[in-house]
Design a protein around this motif. Structure first.
Motif, mmCIF file in Angstrom:
data_model
loop_
_atom_site.group_PDB
_atom_site.id
_atom_site.type_symbol
_atom_site.label_atom_id
_atom_site.label_comp_id
_atom_site.label_asym_id
_atom_site.label_seq_id
_atom_site.Cartn_x
_atom_site.Cartn_y
_atom_site.Cartn_z
ATOM 1 N N GLU A 1 -7.230 -3.807 -9.065
ATOM 2 C CA GLU A 1 -6.670 -3.575 -7.685
ATOM 3 C C GLU A 1 -6.549 -4.875 -7.216
ATOM 4 O OE1 GLU A 1 -5.940 -1.049 -5.097
ATOM 5 O OE2 GLU A 1 -5.512 -3.125 -4.142
ATOM 6 N N ALA B 1 -1.706 -5.237 -11.877
ATOM 7 C CA ALA B 1 -1.536 -4.283 -12.900
ATOM 8 C C ALA B 1 -0.523 -4.689 -13.857
ATOM 9 C CB ALA B 1 -1.394 -2.911 -12.259
ATOM 10 N N GLY C 1 -4.404 0.488 -8.925
ATOM 11 C CA GLY C 1 -4.052 0.709 -7.642
ATOM 12 C C GLY C 1 -5.218 1.579 -6.979
ATOM 13 N N SER D 1 -5.627 9.299 -0.773
ATOM 14 C CA SER D 1 -5.421 10.606 -1.536
ATOM 15 C C SER D 1 -6.466 11.615 -1.166
ATOM 16 C CB SER D 1 -5.450 10.569 -3.224
ATOM 17 O OG SER D 1 -4.293 9.555 -3.314
ATOM 18 N N ILE E 1 0.770 -1.090 0.114
ATOM 19 C CA ILE E 1 -0.069 0.075 -0.005
ATOM 20 C C ILE E 1 0.790 1.290 0.134
ATOM 21 C CG2 ILE E 1 -1.758 1.251 1.147
ATOM 22 C CD1 ILE E 1 -3.047 -1.459 1.945
HETATM 23 C C1 LIG Z 1 -1.258 4.199 -2.195
HETATM 24 S S1 LIG Z 1 -2.548 2.909 -2.167
HETATM 25 C C2 LIG Z 1 -3.534 4.242 -3.328
HETATM 26 C C3 LIG Z 1 -4.924 3.815 -3.161
HETATM 27 C C4 LIG Z 1 -5.876 5.006 -3.718
HETATM 28 N N1 LIG Z 1 -5.609 5.172 -5.104
HETATM 29 C C5 LIG Z 1 -5.576 6.423 -3.177
HETATM 30 O O1 LIG Z 1 -5.065 7.145 -4.035
HETATM 31 O O2 LIG Z 1 -5.846 6.845 -2.166
HETATM 32 C C6 LIG Z 1 -2.011 1.949 -3.693
HETATM 33 C C7 LIG Z 1 -3.017 0.750 -3.937
HETATM 34 O O3 LIG Z 1 -2.170 -0.020 -5.009
HETATM 35 C C8 LIG Z 1 -2.527 -1.379 -4.721
HETATM 36 N N2 LIG Z 1 -1.380 -2.102 -5.463
HETATM 37 C C9 LIG Z 1 -0.237 -2.344 -5.371
HETATM 38 N N3 LIG Z 1 0.543 -2.958 -6.125
HETATM 39 C C10 LIG Z 1 -0.321 -3.330 -7.052
HETATM 40 C C11 LIG Z 1 -0.573 -4.155 -8.408
HETATM 41 N N4 LIG Z 1 0.712 -4.894 -8.780
HETATM 42 N N5 LIG Z 1 -1.481 -4.293 -9.085
HETATM 43 C C12 LIG Z 1 -2.703 -3.935 -8.558
HETATM 44 N N6 LIG Z 1 -2.616 -3.162 -7.592
HETATM 45 C C13 LIG Z 1 -1.837 -2.664 -6.846
HETATM 46 C C14 LIG Z 1 -2.544 -1.795 -3.277
HETATM 47 O O4 LIG Z 1 -3.169 -2.930 -3.159
HETATM 48 C C15 LIG Z 1 -3.236 -0.239 -3.099
HETATM 49 O O5 LIG Z 1 -4.539 -0.390 -2.700
#
Ligand SMILES: C[S@@+](CC[C@H](N)C(=O)[O-])C[C@H]1O[C@@H](n2cnc3c(N)ncnc32)[C@H](O)[C@@H]1O
Length: 185
Positions: free
Chosen positions: A72, A95, A48, A25, A19
């Motif tokens: 996600e 992703a 993400g 955000s 995370i």
């Molecule tokens: C920093 S959080 C951002 C959440 C939201 N977009 C925000 O801005 O508040 C990063 C997100 O990316 C997801 N994530 C990390 N690596 C990933 C991947 N390889 N594929 C898909 N999701 C991923 C995590 O589970 C997490 O929910």
């Protein structure tokens, strides 16, 4: 919203590396992240998405739910996203596998991925996959808390990217800058 915060912090304690953010955000950052969306954007893919802090602004910018794929990895976040955003294509997947999406008119990829903590070879798969999926002229929009472009130099070079930035959002925790990456002509 408070339920989303509880879910976010619970998952942060379980998966801090994946995370890699101390809070979802802010509205100000979400507005910057969607500021490139207009009537010509076509389909949008968000990667993400977490608890949907940016997703609601993507829809608010005029993207139809059927035109939005939400990618996600975290299953608990996906369950919440499906409940919050009916009609959108919510996918629990990595992703790195954007080629699996049945989309042919994607104009923008909006990323909340913690790219700075993702190894270069995985970044390469994600970024190459995003540009292979998007139609020509597509934009990859990514925020970062750091002082440098969030995509590694080797990946930028290999995919052939240039970028511009939007003014930093100071009232985000921590302050964040939005980068818009496009392919060099
Ligand atoms: C920093 S959080 C951002 C959440 C939201 N977009 C925000 O801005 O508040 C990063 C997100 O990316 C997801 N994530 C990390 N690596 C990933 C991947 N390889 N594929 C898909 N999701 C991923 C995590 O589970 C997490 O929910």
């Amino acid at each position: 919203m408070s339920g989303n915060l509880g879910l976010f912090f619970g998952q942060l304690l379980r998966n801090p590396k994946r995370i890699s953010a101390i809070a979802p955000s802010s509205k100000g950052l979400a507005r910057k992240m969607v500021s490139q969306i207009d009537a010509d954007t076509g389909e949008v893919v968000e990667i993400g998405a977490g608890t949907g802090a940016i997703t609601r602004f993507i829809l608010g910018a005029g993207v139809a739910p059927a035109d939005l794929s939400i990618v996600e990895m975290n299953p608990e976040f996906c369950t919440r996203l499906q409940a919050l955003f009916p009609g959108c294509d919510v996918r629990q997947m990595d992703a790195q596998n954007l080629a699996d999406l049945p989309r042919s008119n994607v104009g923008t990829v909006i990323s909340g991925l913690p790219l700075l903590s993702i190894p270069e070879e995985i970044q390469q798969n994600i970024i190459q996959g995003a540009f292979d999926l998007m139609r020509p002229g597509g934009k990859y929009v990514q925020f970062t808390y750091g002082p440098k472009p969030p995509i590694a130099p080797s990946v930028r070079e290999s995919v052939g990217l240039e970028w511009r930035t939007l003014p930093k959002v100071w009232l985000n925790l921590p302050p964040a800058t939005t980068y818009i990456f496009t392919k060099k002509a």
